[in-house]
Motif scaffolding. Structure first.
Motif, PDB file in Angstrom:
ATOM      1  N   THR A  43       6.736  -4.088  -2.493  1.00  0.00           N
ATOM      2  CA  THR A  43       4.924  -4.559  -2.422  1.00  0.00           C
ATOM      3  C   THR A  43       5.437  -5.857  -2.054  1.00  0.00           C
ATOM      4  OG1 THR A  43       2.967  -5.213  -3.490  1.00  0.00           O
ATOM      5  CG2 THR A  43       5.184  -5.205  -4.882  1.00  0.00           C
ATOM      6  N   ASN A  44       4.556  -6.517  -1.433  1.00  0.00           N
ATOM      7  CA  ASN A  44       4.366  -8.274  -1.012  1.00  0.00           C
ATOM      8  C   ASN A  44       3.462  -8.828  -1.920  1.00  0.00           C
ATOM      9  OD1 ASN A  44       1.906  -7.523  -0.188  1.00  0.00           O
ATOM     10  ND2 ASN A  44       2.442  -8.064   1.702  1.00  0.00           N
ATOM     11  N   GLY A  45       3.098  -8.132  -3.160  1.00  0.00           N
ATOM     12  CA  GLY A  45       2.107  -8.577  -3.961  1.00  0.00           C
ATOM     13  C   GLY A  45       0.639  -8.433  -3.655  1.00  0.00           C
ATOM     14  N   GLU A  46       0.225  -7.986  -2.475  1.00  0.00           N
ATOM     15  CA  GLU A  46      -1.253  -7.618  -2.134  1.00  0.00           C
ATOM     16  C   GLU A  46      -1.394  -6.184  -1.934  1.00  0.00           C
ATOM     17  OE1 GLU A  46      -1.646 -10.442   1.505  1.00  0.00           O
ATOM     18  OE2 GLU A  46      -1.702 -12.068   0.187  1.00  0.00           O
ATOM     19  N   THR A  47      -0.395  -5.611  -1.300  1.00  0.00           N
ATOM     20  CA  THR A  47      -0.375  -3.977  -0.896  1.00  0.00           C
ATOM     21  C   THR A  47       1.044  -3.564  -1.287  1.00  0.00           C
ATOM     22  OG1 THR A  47      -1.446  -4.698   1.199  1.00  0.00           O
ATOM     23  CG2 THR A  47      -0.214  -2.531   0.952  1.00  0.00           C
ATOM     24  N   THR A  48       0.927  -2.189  -1.881  1.00  0.00           N
ATOM     25  CA  THR A  48       1.923  -1.508  -2.400  1.00  0.00           C
ATOM     26  C   THR A  48       2.368  -0.222  -1.473  1.00  0.00           C
ATOM     27  OG1 THR A  48       1.776  -2.304  -4.702  1.00  0.00           O
ATOM     28  CG2 THR A  48       3.014  -0.164  -4.105  1.00  0.00           C
ATOM     29  N   TRP A  49       3.429   0.016  -1.062  1.00  0.00           N
ATOM     30  CA  TRP A  49       4.030   1.176  -0.112  1.00  0.00           C
ATOM     31  C   TRP A  49       4.942   1.832  -1.037  1.00  0.00           C
ATOM     32  CZ3 TRP A  49       3.514  -3.804   1.860  1.00  0.00           C
ATOM     33  CH2 TRP A  49       2.745  -3.891   2.921  1.00  0.00           C
ATOM     34  N   ALA A  50       4.460   3.191  -0.924  1.00  0.00           N
ATOM     35  CA  ALA A  50       5.414   4.172  -1.576  1.00  0.00           C
ATOM     36  C   ALA A  50       5.897   5.353  -0.705  1.00  0.00           C
ATOM     37  CB  ALA A  50       4.724   4.730  -2.990  1.00  0.00           C
ATOM     38  N   PHE A  51       7.224   5.531  -0.649  1.00  0.00           N
ATOM     39  CA  PHE A  51       7.596   6.568   0.111  1.00  0.00           C
ATOM     40  C   PHE A  51       8.409   7.770  -0.543  1.00  0.00           C
ATOM     41  CE2 PHE A  51       7.474   2.388   2.147  1.00  0.00           C
ATOM     42  CZ  PHE A  51       7.116   2.635   3.514  1.00  0.00           C
TER      43      PHE A  51
END
Length: 277
Positions: A190-198
């Motif tokens: 995450t960049n603090g605004e969006t979370t990506w999970a793989f």
């Protein structure tokens, strides 16, 4: 391996995520239901965003259930985006620099899984890390090397593309060394605004990963559930294993996909590694 949770939504106290759920991360550190190892006691870490430019992190090599300072911190601190991870080492030392989540500028990263034959291919992997980023690698884990490979390949600009390139590179190197299934992972960043999970593995048999269903609908179905009252309608959780047993509260993230969470909206897309020249 490890267990982790990624939360986004209205600010909640850390204890509401780490301690209060029926199958909380603290419970999972002692008695994981779906992990490769039952106990995840080789250190832990949390990362959270406040009003500063970079997220805060707290790491300890103690088991999470044993750290009274974590209990004190979790009772006071609150955040709208939280990463938490309990570690079961795959062979690298138990030390603070090997505890997740890892941080670079505004970015956090945590991983469950392993790069197969890491000691054999580590040199090839780290030589591909941008020379300007290499000094920031503090620990000795495959997880941190993968993070810096992804940063090298553009994580800060296009996380899915960077992850595809980084994982593709690891697989190429692994195959050159005769490793049939080079990588196994669930990753959150995450960049603090969006979370990506793989969720991906070379073998097609990835570690467990789940995401929460719509909180407002669940609250209507279970009006007496205390854990749901703690969460806002825009709350979203991605977890290694469900935090409770409420029917319909969790859905499995499919194999070879990635999930994006932004402003309470989730999207799941197919994921496959790319190749490098």
């Amino acid at each position: 391996m490890c267990r982790w949770i990624a939360y986004s939504g209205s600010p909640v106290r850390l204890e509401d995520l780490l301690y209060k759920p029926e199958n909380s991360l603290i419970v999972q550190s002692k008695q994981s239901q779906l992990g490769v190892e039952t106990t995840n006691g080789d250190g832990f870490g949390i990362g959270w965003y406040g009003d500063r430019g970079t997220p805060g992190v707290y790491h300890n090599i103690q088991p999470a259930w044993q750290d009274s300072n974590l209990l004190e911190l979790a009772a006071q601190a609150s955040s709208g985006r939280v990463f938490a991870h309990v570690r079961a080492t795959t062979g690298t030392p138990v030390q603070q620099t090997n505890c997740h989540p890892f941080r670079h500028d505004r970015w956090l990263w945590m991983h469950n899984g392993a790069i197969a034959g890491f000691s054999e291919i580590k040199r090839d992997l780290v030589l591909a890390v941008d020379p300007d980023l290499y000094p920031a690698i503090k620990g000795s884990t495959d997880s941190e090397v993968l993070f810096y490979l992804a940063l090298t390949m553009g994580l800060e600009h296009d996380p899915p593309a960077a992850m595809a390139q980084a994982i593709g590179f690891v697989e190429q190197v692994g195959h050159r060394h005769g490793i049939a299934y080079p990588i196994q992972l669930t990753v959150a960043t995450t960049n603090g605004e969006t979370t990506w999970a793989f969720r991906y593995s070379s073998e097609g048999r990835s570690r467990s990963l789940f995401h929460s269903t719509d909180i407002s609908t669940l609250r209507q179905q279970y009006p007496d559930s205390p854990e749901l009252q703690l969460l806002s309608d825009d709350a979203r959780l991605v977890v290694s294993e469900p935090l409770g047993s409420l029917r319909g509260a969790w859905r499995e993230v499919p194999e070879s996909t990635y999930l994006t969470t932004h402003d309470g909206v989730e999207e799941i897309r197919p994921f496959s590694p790319g190749t490098t020249g």
